[in-house]
Scaffold this motif. Structure first.
Motif, PDB file in Angstrom:
ATOM      1  N   ASP A  42      80.800 -93.964   2.268  1.00  0.00           N
ATOM      2  CA  ASP A  42      79.925 -94.192   3.414  1.00  0.00           C
ATOM      3  C   ASP A  42      78.476 -94.366   2.995  1.00  0.00           C
ATOM      4  OD1 ASP A  42      80.583 -91.279   2.983  1.00  0.00           O
ATOM      5  OD2 ASP A  42      78.902 -90.992   4.339  1.00  0.00           O
ATOM      6  N   THR A  43      78.054 -93.792   1.841  1.00  0.00           N
ATOM      7  CA  THR A  43      76.689 -94.024   1.376  1.00  0.00           C
ATOM      8  C   THR A  43      76.449 -95.503   1.096  1.00  0.00           C
ATOM      9  OG1 THR A  43      76.705 -91.830   0.382  1.00  0.00           O
ATOM     10  CG2 THR A  43      74.936 -93.287  -0.287  1.00  0.00           C
ATOM     11  N   ALA A  44      77.492 -96.215   0.681  1.00  0.00           N
ATOM     12  CA  ALA A  44      77.399 -97.654   0.446  1.00  0.00           C
ATOM     13  C   ALA A  44      77.539 -98.455   1.737  1.00  0.00           C
ATOM     14  CB  ALA A  44      78.467 -98.091  -0.566  1.00  0.00           C
ATOM     15  N   GLN A  45      77.490 -97.753   2.862  1.00  0.00           N
ATOM     16  CA  GLN A  45      77.508 -98.360   4.202  1.00  0.00           C
ATOM     17  C   GLN A  45      78.856 -98.955   4.576  1.00  0.00           C
ATOM     18  OE1 GLN A  45      73.083-100.038   3.579  1.00  0.00           O
ATOM     19  NE2 GLN A  45      73.883-100.476   5.616  1.00  0.00           N
ATOM     20  N   ARG A  46      79.930 -98.355   4.064  1.00  0.00           N
ATOM     21  CA  ARG A  46      81.249 -98.749   4.552  1.00  0.00           C
ATOM     22  C   ARG A  46      81.302 -98.524   6.056  1.00  0.00           C
ATOM     23  NH1 ARG A  46      85.629 -98.762   0.715  1.00  0.00           N
ATOM     24  NH2 ARG A  46      86.981 -99.452   2.410  1.00  0.00           N
ATOM     25  N   GLY A  47      81.660 -99.551   6.798  1.00  0.00           N
ATOM     26  CA  GLY A  47      81.735 -99.440   8.244  1.00  0.00           C
ATOM     27  C   GLY A  47      80.396 -99.461   8.941  1.00  0.00           C
ATOM     28  N   MET A  48      79.304 -99.599   8.184  1.00  0.00           N
ATOM     29  CA  MET A  48      77.960 -99.669   8.758  1.00  0.00           C
ATOM     30  C   MET A  48      77.169-100.757   8.035  1.00  0.00           C
ATOM     31  SD  MET A  48      76.862 -95.704   9.495  1.00  0.00           S
ATOM     32  CE  MET A  48      75.377 -96.189  10.375  1.00  0.00           C
ATOM     33  N   GLY A  49      77.754-101.943   7.963  1.00  0.00           N
ATOM     34  CA  GLY A  49      77.087-103.062   7.330  1.00  0.00           C
ATOM     35  C   GLY A  49      77.866-103.683   6.197  1.00  0.00           C
ATOM     36  N   LEU A  50      78.651-102.880   5.483  1.00  0.00           N
ATOM     37  CA  LEU A  50      79.474-103.388   4.381  1.00  0.00           C
ATOM     38  C   LEU A  50      80.922-103.446   4.834  1.00  0.00           C
ATOM     39  CD1 LEU A  50      79.266-104.211   1.318  1.00  0.00           C
ATOM     40  CD2 LEU A  50      80.075-101.903   0.817  1.00  0.00           C
ATOM     41  N   ASP A  51      81.464-104.665   4.935  1.00  0.00           N
ATOM     42  CA  ASP A  51      82.844-104.818   5.368  1.00  0.00           C
ATOM     43  C   ASP A  51      83.784-104.724   4.171  1.00  0.00           C
ATOM     44  OD1 ASP A  51      82.551-107.238   4.028  1.00  0.00           O
ATOM     45  OD2 ASP A  51      82.664-108.473   5.837  1.00  0.00           O
ATOM     46  N   TRP A  52      85.099-104.848   4.435  1.00  0.00           N
ATOM     47  CA  TRP A  52      86.072-104.697   3.369  1.00  0.00           C
ATOM     48  C   TRP A  52      85.900-105.769   2.299  1.00  0.00           C
ATOM     49  CZ3 TRP A  52      88.514-102.454  -0.059  1.00  0.00           C
ATOM     50  CH2 TRP A  52      89.622-102.995  -0.729  1.00  0.00           C
TER      51      TRP A  52
ATOM     52  N   GLY B 111      61.248 -97.199  -7.403  1.00  0.00           N
ATOM     53  CA  GLY B 111      61.256 -98.364  -8.270  1.00  0.00           C
ATOM     54  C   GLY B 111      62.619 -98.830  -8.703  1.00  0.00           C
ATOM     55  N   HIS B 112      63.691 -98.302  -8.073  1.00  0.00           N
ATOM     56  CA  HIS B 112      65.037 -98.744  -8.433  1.00  0.00           C
ATOM     57  C   HIS B 112      65.384-100.089  -7.807  1.00  0.00           C
ATOM     58  CE1 HIS B 112      66.061 -95.156 -10.615  1.00  0.00           C
ATOM     59  NE2 HIS B 112      65.742 -94.392  -9.590  1.00  0.00           N
ATOM     60  N   GLN B 113      64.615-100.529  -6.835  1.00  0.00           N
ATOM     61  CA  GLN B 113      64.803-101.838  -6.225  1.00  0.00           C
ATOM     62  C   GLN B 113      63.449-102.329  -5.736  1.00  0.00           C
ATOM     63  OE1 GLN B 113      67.691 -99.879  -3.468  1.00  0.00           O
ATOM     64  NE2 GLN B 113      66.742-101.225  -1.948  1.00  0.00           N
ATOM     65  N   SER B 114      63.346-103.626  -5.539  1.00  0.00           N
ATOM     66  CA  SER B 114      62.044-104.238  -5.282  1.00  0.00           C
ATOM     67  C   SER B 114      61.697-104.333  -3.805  1.00  0.00           C
ATOM     68  CB  SER B 114      62.019-105.642  -5.892  1.00  0.00           C
ATOM     69  OG  SER B 114      63.014-106.469  -5.279  1.00  0.00           O
ATOM     70  N   HIS B 115      62.525-103.832  -2.928  1.00  0.00           N
ATOM     71  CA  HIS B 115      62.335-104.035  -1.491  1.00  0.00           C
ATOM     72  C   HIS B 115      63.010-102.923  -0.713  1.00  0.00           C
ATOM     73  CE1 HIS B 115      66.591-105.096  -1.117  1.00  0.00           C
ATOM     74  NE2 HIS B 115      66.426-105.644  -2.293  1.00  0.00           N
ATOM     75  N   PHE B 116      62.652-102.804   0.559  1.00  0.00           N
ATOM     76  CA  PHE B 116      63.288-101.861   1.472  1.00  0.00           C
ATOM     77  C   PHE B 116      64.030-102.661   2.542  1.00  0.00           C
ATOM     78  CE2 PHE B 116      62.508 -98.604   5.076  1.00  0.00           C
ATOM     79  CZ  PHE B 116      63.762 -98.041   4.887  1.00  0.00           C
ATOM     80  N   THR B 117      65.110-103.298   2.116  1.00  0.00           N
ATOM     81  CA  THR B 117      65.986-104.063   3.005  1.00  0.00           C
ATOM     82  C   THR B 117      67.389-103.520   2.838  1.00  0.00           C
ATOM     83  OG1 THR B 117      64.630-106.032   2.680  1.00  0.00           O
ATOM     84  CG2 THR B 117      66.827-106.358   3.619  1.00  0.00           C
ATOM     85  N   MET B 118      68.135-103.384   3.932  1.00  0.00           N
ATOM     86  CA  MET B 118      69.487-102.849   3.856  1.00  0.00           C
ATOM     87  C   MET B 118      70.464-103.808   4.510  1.00  0.00           C
ATOM     88  SD  MET B 118      68.676 -98.848   4.771  1.00  0.00           S
ATOM     89  CE  MET B 118      70.373 -98.314   4.519  1.00  0.00           C
ATOM     90  N   VAL B 119      71.715-103.744   4.077  1.00  0.00           N
ATOM     91  CA  VAL B 119      72.724-104.560   4.739  1.00  0.00           C
ATOM     92  C   VAL B 119      72.844-104.090   6.187  1.00  0.00           C
ATOM     93  CG1 VAL B 119      73.956-105.026   2.580  1.00  0.00           C
ATOM     94  CG2 VAL B 119      74.667-103.099   3.994  1.00  0.00           C
ATOM     95  N   GLY B 120      73.051-105.043   7.082  1.00  0.00           N
ATOM     96  CA  GLY B 120      73.128-104.714   8.498  1.00  0.00           C
ATOM     97  C   GLY B 120      71.795-104.399   9.133  1.00  0.00           C
ATOM     98  N   GLY B 121      70.695-104.594   8.409  1.00  0.00           N
ATOM     99  CA  GLY B 121      69.377-104.288   8.963  1.00  0.00           C
ATOM    100  C   GLY B 121      69.134-102.813   9.198  1.00  0.00           C
ATOM    101  N   LEU B 122      69.840-101.953   8.466  1.00  0.00           N
ATOM    102  CA  LEU B 122      69.780-100.522   8.751  1.00  0.00           C
ATOM    103  C   LEU B 122      68.463 -99.876   8.326  1.00  0.00           C
ATOM    104  CD1 LEU B 122      71.970 -98.831  10.140  1.00  0.00           C
ATOM    105  CD2 LEU B 122      72.548 -97.869   7.909  1.00  0.00           C
ATOM    106  N   GLN B 123      67.560-100.631   7.695  1.00  0.00           N
ATOM    107  CA  GLN B 123      66.248-100.065   7.370  1.00  0.00           C
ATOM    108  C   GLN B 123      65.467 -99.677   8.623  1.00  0.00           C
ATOM    109  OE1 GLN B 123      67.179-103.204   6.675  1.00  0.00           O
ATOM    110  NE2 GLN B 123      65.642-104.655   7.409  1.00  0.00           N
ATOM    111  N   SER B 124      65.888-100.188   9.769  1.00  0.00           N
ATOM    112  CA  SER B 124      65.212 -99.852  11.026  1.00  0.00           C
ATOM    113  C   SER B 124      65.796 -98.622  11.712  1.00  0.00           C
ATOM    114  CB  SER B 124      65.295-101.042  11.993  1.00  0.00           C
ATOM    115  OG  SER B 124      66.651-101.286  12.366  1.00  0.00           O
TER     116      SER B 124
END
Length: 385
Positions: free
Chosen positions: A81-91, A331-344
């Motif tokens: 679920d941390t990888a957003q299974r069911g919340m932006g990351l599909d099968w 600094g592990h990634q260059s942006h604050f964007t998440m699959v499914g727009g979950l950064q909001s």
């Protein structure tokens, strides 16, 4: 100096750490506990996507983060679920993630276990045969990747099962055909409301009895259980009921130091989302525990609990936003964007407090970079410095 908003909307001054903390270096695998970090995925910020469309993943950054965790001796719990299974990351995205991470684990010599679920099914009730087939499809993918399987709780099964017997029958069939011992995952409704009543009852005592009976019927096929109920006493009680040789992996992001430290009757291993941002500190603490020094272990890990409780505050399922936010600041990634727009999914005051707590712990290898990125976010929300 940086001005941060609090929960009332007022701005207050905060003086960030000037120098990086002495983050512990990487090292050999941990000895006294098996510790998995449930790792997040890094979205592709340049992909033309929609919140309900397929996820676009930055594979290079995603795999680099897994190498970071392995370098500290942690295992990776993949496609959870941390990888957003069911919340932006599909099968489809999870399947590719499992294959790529499995190959990377073999190349890096890292430990990996991957989530097996039923999220290729449409929402709502369905036939038990279809649920079994979905689990079997995902189990085959995980086993083909060379990874250990984690049998995740199924929303479809929660919506379909008529009682405990359906759980016992379906899990029994899955366990009998698993090539190697698996980890059973009990994710509570605070993490996913669609899992309310799992194991056939909303009464947690009755649900626990069913869970234990399934394990007891197949002890040779269960490596361990991962419990995410945010109830330390309940986890300890369950831990003491497990058959010999079956491990308990705590998933309690509120009470993990005491559960990992254990008591005179035993201890929990760990499979935790909070060990995504806490990877180096968590590994260092467990290496101290490897020496038998429980007091020093608690002295290292206890101060991280306020940050974890903040990230996992209700609604708990949105903790992923804080995890990815901290990865960006670190600094592990260059942006604050998440699959499914979950950064909001979390408020600016929530993120500001996460920054403050993480900075206080010395989680940022480059505090100036973290401060600069925090100011970028504040400016986007109209907060002048």
């Amino acid at each position: 100096m940086i001005r941060l908003p609090d929960t009332t909307g007022a701005l207050r001054s905060y003086e960030p750490r000037a120098e990086p903390a002495a983050l512990p270096p990487g090292g050999a695998p941990l000895a006294s506990r098996i510790v998995f970090s449930a790792a997040h995925v890094v979205a592709d910020p340049y992909a033309d996507t929609t919140p309900d469309g397929p996820a676009a993943v930055d594979w290079d950054a995603t795999l680099a983060f897994r190498r970071h965790l392995w370098s500290h001796g942690l295992g990776v719990a993949e496609a959870m679920d941390t990888a957003q299974r069911g919340m932006g990351l599909d099968w489809g995205g999870a399947r590719e993630l499992i294959r790529r991470s499995g190959a990377e684990a073999r190349a890096s010599g890292g430990r990996i276990a991957c989530g097996v679920g039923t999220d290729q099914l449409p929402p709502g009730p369905t036939g038990l045969a279809g649920i079994l087939a979905a689990y079997e499809e995902q189990l085959a993918v995980v086993e083909e990747s060379g990874s250990q399987a984690i049998l995740m709780a199924s929303r479809a099964l929660a919506a379909t099962a008529s009682g405990p017997d359906d759980y016992a029958e379906l899990y029994g069939r899955l366990l009998r055909q698993a090539a190697e011992p698996v980890i059973l995952h009990w994710l509570g409704p605070m993490f996913d409301p669609a899992l309310t009543g799992y194991w056939g009852s909303e009464d947690l005592d009755k649900a626990t009895d069913t869970f234990v009976d399934i394990i007891a019927a197949h002890p040779d096929k269960v490596d361990g259980v991962k419990v995410s109920l945010l109830d330390a006493d309940r986890e300890v009680a369950l831990r003491r009921r497990l058959p010999d040789g079956v491990r308990c992996y705590t998933g309690d992001d509120f009470n993990y130091p005491q559960l990992i430290a254990g008591d005179e009757h035993g201890f929990s291993h760990a499979l935790l989302g909070i060990f995504d941002p806490l990877g180096p500190l968590a590994a260092d603490a467990v290496r101290v525990l490897d020496t038998g020094d429980v007091t020093a272990f608690r002295a290292r890990l206890d101060p991280t609990v306020p940050l974890s409780r903040h990230l996992f505050q209700a609604p708990t399922r949105f903790y992923k936003t804080g995890v990815v936010f901290l990865a960006w600041l670190a600094g592990h990634q260059s942006h604050f964007t998440m699959v499914g727009g979950l950064q909001s999914a979390r408020s600016l005051p929530h993120l500001a407090r996460a920054y403050e707590l993480a900075d206080g712990l010395g989680l940022f290898p480059d505090p100036a970079l973290a401060e600069s990125r925090m100011k970028q976010l504040l400016a986007l929300y109209g907060v002048a410095q």
